[in-house]
Scaffold this motif. Structure first.
Motif, short mmCIF file in Angstrom:
data_model
loop_
_atom_site.label_atom_id
_atom_site.label_comp_id
_atom_site.label_asym_id
_atom_site.label_seq_id
_atom_site.Cartn_x
_atom_site.Cartn_y
_atom_site.Cartn_z
N PHE A 12 0.97 -1.16 0.23
CA PHE A 12 -0.18 -0.02 -0.20
C PHE A 12 0.80 1.29 -0.01
O PHE A 12 1.73 1.19 0.86
N PHE A 13 0.64 2.00 -0.90
CA PHE A 13 1.54 3.23 -1.14
C PHE A 13 0.79 4.51 -0.28
O PHE A 13 -0.10 4.92 -0.54
N THR A 14 1.96 5.14 0.18
CA THR A 14 1.61 6.64 1.11
C THR A 14 2.56 7.74 0.49
O THR A 14 3.45 7.45 -0.37
N ASN A 15 2.27 8.83 1.33
CA ASN A 15 3.27 9.94 0.73
C ASN A 15 4.11 10.24 1.84
O ASN A 15 5.12 10.92 1.52
N SER A 16 4.12 9.37 3.00
CA SER A 16 5.02 9.77 4.01
C SER A 16 5.15 8.61 5.03
O SER A 16 4.37 7.57 4.91
N GLY A 17 6.53 8.63 5.81
CA GLY A 17 6.47 7.60 6.70
C GLY A 17 5.24 7.42 7.72
O GLY A 17 5.02 6.31 7.96
N THR A 18 5.08 8.57 8.23
CA THR A 18 4.00 8.58 9.08
C THR A 18 2.58 7.85 8.71
O THR A 18 1.97 7.03 9.27
N GLU A 19 2.25 8.36 7.50
CA GLU A 19 0.92 7.60 7.01
C GLU A 19 1.24 6.04 6.61
O GLU A 19 0.30 5.32 6.85
N ALA A 20 2.59 5.77 6.32
CA ALA A 20 2.80 4.26 6.19
C ALA A 20 2.47 3.65 7.42
O ALA A 20 1.86 2.61 7.58
N ASN A 21 2.97 4.08 8.84
CA ASN A 21 2.59 3.55 9.97
C ASN A 21 1.22 3.80 10.22
O ASN A 21 0.67 2.79 10.96
N GLU A 22 0.50 4.55 10.13
CA GLU A 22 -0.81 5.19 10.12
C GLU A 22 -1.60 3.81 9.73
O GLU A 22 -2.62 3.01 10.19
#
Ligand SMILES: *Cc1c(COP(=O)(O)O)cnc(C)c1O
Length: 411
Positions: free
Chosen positions: A106-116
């Motif tokens: 699943f792709f995100t825009n940032s690290g925080t979002e990947a952890n979220e």
């Protein structure tokens, strides 16, 4: 070092006027970079031993990344996830193959979002298995850093990041890092995931003790909890292997989060999921407007390919040794550090007792001597240079650091 020009002063004044106070940037305006070198608008040069914060892993102005970016920029910038585009499909395939555990991405825009995303996935996995909300606890470790959204900051087990943002979301517990007994006592039938950095970054460059990740993995298996590895800082080649969990044999995570170096400077994050949770996210479970952006993914594909070349992995190990021996030499002369530690090109130097609390001042002094370094808290100097840094650049960077430390000590 030239004095700041009128232009620099006026830009800094505007930055201070129009930004919120969330950051405190240093007194210069960076304008361009090549390799491990950056220049400010006044023409001063700096050796970059931070790579942003472990982001420009392939250095500044990397020709191959620039080509990938411009080629894609001429074709298509954005479509949203309502439609497929080629770069994220191919990047997902390449990440899955390189990871040797993941089934999907699943792709995100940032690290925080990947952890979220990982936190939501863990909760949903538990929910799908019939566990009520009070049995969906997530355990993380003291000194960790997992990001700044409310859930990610709650997983970040450092009180200074929580202060003033209460009420925090419930269902998070904290355990002492590298404490084998404490984690064995804490993981139970209410645990839905344990989240950790293989090498803690913001917390002071603290590697997991030998066998610790495997120990946590066994506890997770026993209680049907997910092992989530946050490799946002320590992954993507930083530790000498593509993924930090590959440094130790026998580790098979359920979820790995990536960001920082993955895009080489273009914002992108990713959550990789293994077979146990490959079907947890279903249509509508989660989403991101920008996630899987074709520009970012086109660049990340080149980053990923380059990070898998033996020559680059060798450079990471050799430049890491070069850096550690330069720091050790500084220490022989000045007894400046209490400990020098880390993996590959993720190195921390903890200040000796009498310099405790001074990491910020020393970082400033280094900058005024033409070398950019980072701190991890008030007591640790943090080095995360581009993975492509040359022997010559490292030599120059550490020479400047020696001059900076001498100047600091003679003040
Ligand atoms: C930087 C970092 C994050 C947060 O990433 P952002 O891109 O700043 O949101 C999370 N975890 C670790 C280990 C990090 O180093």
């Amino acid at each position: 070092m030239k004095k700041p020009s009128a232009k620099t002063k006026s830009l800094i004044a505007k930055g201070r006027k129009y930004y919120t106070h969330a950051y405190k940037p240093r007194e210069m305006i960076l304008a361009r970079g090549v390799g491990a070198m950056v220049w400010d608008v006044d023409g001063n040069d700096y050796i970059d031993l931070g790579a942003g914060i472990a982001v420009t892993g392939l250095g500044h102005h990397n020709k191959d990344l620039l080509n990938a970016l411009t080629a894609q920029a001429k074709k298509l910038w954005h479509t949203s996830n309502i439609f497929f585009t080629e770069p994220p499909i191919l990047l997902a395939e390449e990440l899955v193959k390189a990871s040797r555990f993941a089934k999907r991405v699943f792709f995100t825009n940032s690290g925080t979002e990947a952890n979220e995303a990982a936190i939501k996935l863990a909760r949903k996995y538990a929910a799908d298995n019939g566990r009520p909300p009070e049995r969906r606890e997530i355990i993380s470790f003291t000194g960790s850093f997992h990001g700044r959204t409310l859930a990610a900051v709650t997983a970040t087990a450092q009180p200074k990041y929580h202060l003033g943002f209460e009420p925090l979301p419930p269902g998070f517990r904290y355990c002492k890092f590298n404490d084998f007994d404490a984690i064995a006592k804490m993981v139970n039938e209410n645990t839905c995931a344990v989240m950790l950095e293989v090498v803690q970054g913001e917390g002071g460059i603290v590697p997991a003790a030998a066998g610790f990740v495997k120990h946590v993995q066994e506890l997770c298996r026993k209680h049907d909890a997910l092992l989530i590895l946050d490799e946002i800082q320590c992954g993507m080649g930083r530790c000498g292997k593509l993924f930090a969990y590959m440094v130790e044999s026998g580790v098979t995570p359920d979820v790995v989060t990536l960001a920082k170096s993955l895009g080489g400077g273009i914002p992108i994050g990713a959550m990789l999921v293994g077979s146990k949770v490959e079907n947890t996210f279903q249509f509508g479970s989660h989403g991101s407007t920008f996630g899987g952006n074709p520009l970012a993914c086109a660049v990340a594909r080149v980053v990923l390919k380059k990070l898998q070349t033996p020559a680059l992995q060798k450079n990471i190990r050799e430049r890491g040794k070069q850096l550690v021996s330069a720091l050790t030499a500084i220490n022989k002369q000045h007894k400046f550090f209490a400990e020098i530690r880390g993996r590959g090109l993720m190195i921390g130097a903890e200040l000796a007792e009498r310099y405790k609390g001074k990491a910020g001042d020393i970082t400033d002094c280094a900058r005024s001597h033409g070398v950019l370094i980072l701190q991890a808290g008030p007591n640790v100097l943090r080095f995360l240079p581009p993975l492509t840094i040359t022997e010559k650049e490292m030599k120059e960077g550490t020479a400047r650091l020696v001059r900076a430390i001498k100047a600091y000590l003679s003040k």
